[in-house]
Scaffold this motif. Structure first.
Motif, PDB file in Angstrom:
ATOM      1  N   LYS A  57       0.856  -1.187   0.000  1.00  0.00           N
ATOM      2  CA  LYS A  57       0.000   0.000   0.000  1.00  0.00           C
ATOM      3  C   LYS A  57       0.884   1.225   0.000  1.00  0.00           C
ATOM      4  O   LYS A  57       1.787   1.359   0.814  1.00  0.00           O
ATOM      5  CB  LYS A  57      -0.907   0.011   1.224  1.00  0.00           C
ATOM      6  CG  LYS A  57      -1.947  -1.071   1.195  1.00  0.00           C
ATOM      7  CD  LYS A  57      -2.911  -0.928   2.346  1.00  0.00           C
ATOM      8  CE  LYS A  57      -3.957  -2.021   2.267  1.00  0.00           C
ATOM      9  NZ  LYS A  57      -4.958  -1.882   3.329  1.00  0.00           N
ATOM     10  N   LEU A  58       0.621   2.129  -0.915  1.00  0.00           N
ATOM     11  CA  LEU A  58       1.382   3.356  -1.051  1.00  0.00           C
ATOM     12  C   LEU A  58       0.508   4.536  -0.674  1.00  0.00           C
ATOM     13  O   LEU A  58      -0.674   4.568  -0.982  1.00  0.00           O
ATOM     14  CB  LEU A  58       1.880   3.526  -2.491  1.00  0.00           C
ATOM     15  CG  LEU A  58       2.722   2.383  -3.043  1.00  0.00           C
ATOM     16  CD1 LEU A  58       3.003   2.618  -4.517  1.00  0.00           C
ATOM     17  CD2 LEU A  58       4.016   2.255  -2.267  1.00  0.00           C
ATOM     18  N   GLU A  59       1.118   5.520  -0.003  1.00  0.00           N
ATOM     19  CA  GLU A  59       0.375   6.741   0.292  1.00  0.00           C
ATOM     20  C   GLU A  59       0.248   7.545  -0.979  1.00  0.00           C
ATOM     21  O   GLU A  59       1.191   7.633  -1.768  1.00  0.00           O
ATOM     22  CB  GLU A  59       1.109   7.563   1.351  1.00  0.00           C
ATOM     23  CG  GLU A  59       1.060   6.952   2.720  1.00  0.00           C
ATOM     24  CD  GLU A  59       1.679   7.865   3.766  1.00  0.00           C
ATOM     25  OE1 GLU A  59       1.691   9.094   3.540  1.00  0.00           O
ATOM     26  OE2 GLU A  59       2.135   7.347   4.766  1.00  0.00           O
ATOM     27  N   LYS A  60      -0.886   8.149  -1.171  1.00  0.00           N
ATOM     28  CA  LYS A  60      -1.114   8.920  -2.389  1.00  0.00           C
ATOM     29  C   LYS A  60      -0.337  10.224  -2.367  1.00  0.00           C
ATOM     30  O   LYS A  60       0.466  10.503  -3.225  1.00  0.00           O
ATOM     31  CB  LYS A  60      -2.604   9.185  -2.575  1.00  0.00           C
ATOM     32  CG  LYS A  60      -3.375   7.942  -2.892  1.00  0.00           C
ATOM     33  CD  LYS A  60      -4.818   8.238  -3.131  1.00  0.00           C
ATOM     34  CE  LYS A  60      -5.554   6.945  -3.442  1.00  0.00           C
ATOM     35  NZ  LYS A  60      -6.952   7.143  -3.636  1.00  0.00           N
ATOM     36  N   ASP A  61      -0.585  11.065  -1.395  1.00  0.00           N
ATOM     37  CA  ASP A  61       0.087  12.356  -1.292  1.00  0.00           C
ATOM     38  C   ASP A  61       0.511  12.567   0.156  1.00  0.00           C
ATOM     39  O   ASP A  61      -0.283  12.362   1.068  1.00  0.00           O
ATOM     40  CB  ASP A  61      -0.852  13.502  -1.698  1.00  0.00           C
ATOM     41  CG  ASP A  61      -1.135  13.505  -3.187  1.00  0.00           C
ATOM     42  OD1 ASP A  61      -0.217  13.140  -3.940  1.00  0.00           O
ATOM     43  OD2 ASP A  61      -2.242  13.879  -3.582  1.00  0.00           O
ATOM     44  N   PRO A  62       1.754  13.012   0.366  1.00  0.00           N
ATOM     45  CA  PRO A  62       2.143  13.330   1.740  1.00  0.00           C
ATOM     46  C   PRO A  62       1.442  14.593   2.198  1.00  0.00           C
ATOM     47  O   PRO A  62       0.965  15.385   1.390  1.00  0.00           O
ATOM     48  CB  PRO A  62       3.652  13.534   1.646  1.00  0.00           C
ATOM     49  CG  PRO A  62       3.894  13.925   0.238  1.00  0.00           C
ATOM     50  CD  PRO A  62       2.827  13.224  -0.571  1.00  0.00           C
ATOM     51  N   ARG A  63       1.388  14.765   3.488  1.00  0.00           N
ATOM     52  CA  ARG A  63       0.774  15.978   4.027  1.00  0.00           C
ATOM     53  C   ARG A  63       1.672  17.169   3.709  1.00  0.00           C
ATOM     54  O   ARG A  63       2.876  17.026   3.595  1.00  0.00           O
ATOM     55  CB  ARG A  63       0.588  15.830   5.532  1.00  0.00           C
ATOM     56  CG  ARG A  63      -0.444  14.804   5.876  1.00  0.00           C
ATOM     57  CD  ARG A  63      -0.745  14.851   7.367  1.00  0.00           C
ATOM     58  NE  ARG A  63      -1.595  13.728   7.711  1.00  0.00           N
ATOM     59  CZ  ARG A  63      -1.223  12.710   8.475  1.00  0.00           C
ATOM     60  NH1 ARG A  63      -0.018  12.670   8.999  1.00  0.00           N
ATOM     61  NH2 ARG A  63      -2.047  11.738   8.738  1.00  0.00           N
ATOM     62  N   PRO A  64       1.088  18.365   3.582  1.00  0.00           N
ATOM     63  CA  PRO A  64       1.913  19.543   3.295  1.00  0.00           C
ATOM     64  C   PRO A  64       2.955  19.749   4.393  1.00  0.00           C
ATOM     65  O   PRO A  64       2.676  19.627   5.567  1.00  0.00           O
ATOM     66  CB  PRO A  64       0.912  20.700   3.278  1.00  0.00           C
ATOM     67  CG  PRO A  64      -0.418  20.066   3.087  1.00  0.00           C
ATOM     68  CD  PRO A  64      -0.322  18.678   3.630  1.00  0.00           C
ATOM     69  N   GLY A  65       4.206  20.029   3.980  1.00  0.00           N
ATOM     70  CA  GLY A  65       5.267  20.290   4.933  1.00  0.00           C
ATOM     71  C   GLY A  65       6.038  19.051   5.344  1.00  0.00           C
ATOM     72  O   GLY A  65       7.052  19.138   6.004  1.00  0.00           O
TER      73      GLY A  65
END
Length: 127
Positions: free
Chosen positions: A89-97
């Motif tokens: 499972k891959l994260e789609k987008d990291p959180r900003p920052g």
């Protein structure tokens, strides 16, 4: 004079009452229009249910006979996997920052740790 007014207004009032009963009375034209609208809505709902029923029937037939479809449903809906398969499972987008670790730093640390462990094993063997 009274007879003339009665002969004119009595039939006229009877006609008006009958006219009002036809349009606004129980089972009159207004009720007919509302019933026709309700019938049209029920027919549309019935057609949608028939389509849904056909779709469900096709799904049931495929679940009985089509092994590829069964496998697809098992994977998609139940989350099942075949033997020797691994799910990543891959994260789609990291959180900003946040920065995303590429894993190279971890690999280098593990490699150096493995070298240290090998050196310790050799020292233990020498003693």
């Amino acid at each position: 004079m009274l007879k003339k007014t009665l002969t004119i207004y009595l039939p006229l009032s009877v006609v008006i009452v009958i006219f009002l009963l036809i349009f606004f009375g129980d089972k009159g034209l207004l009720d007919l229009k509302t019933m026709e609208t309700k019938k049209r809505q029920l027919v549309e709902k019935n057609e949608a249910l028939v389509q849904s029923n056909l779709s469900l029937h096709q799904t049931v037939v495929r679940l009985k006979d089509d092994l590829a479809f069964i496998e697809n449903v098992a994977r998609k809906d139940l989350g099942l996997i075949k033997e020797n398969e691994v799910i990543v499972k891959l994260e789609k987008d990291p959180r900003p920052g946040e920065t995303v670790s590429t894993g190279e730093e971890d690999d280098e640390a593990m490699d150096s740790g493995a070298e240290d462990g090998e050196a310790m094993d050799k020292e233990a063997e020498d003693e």
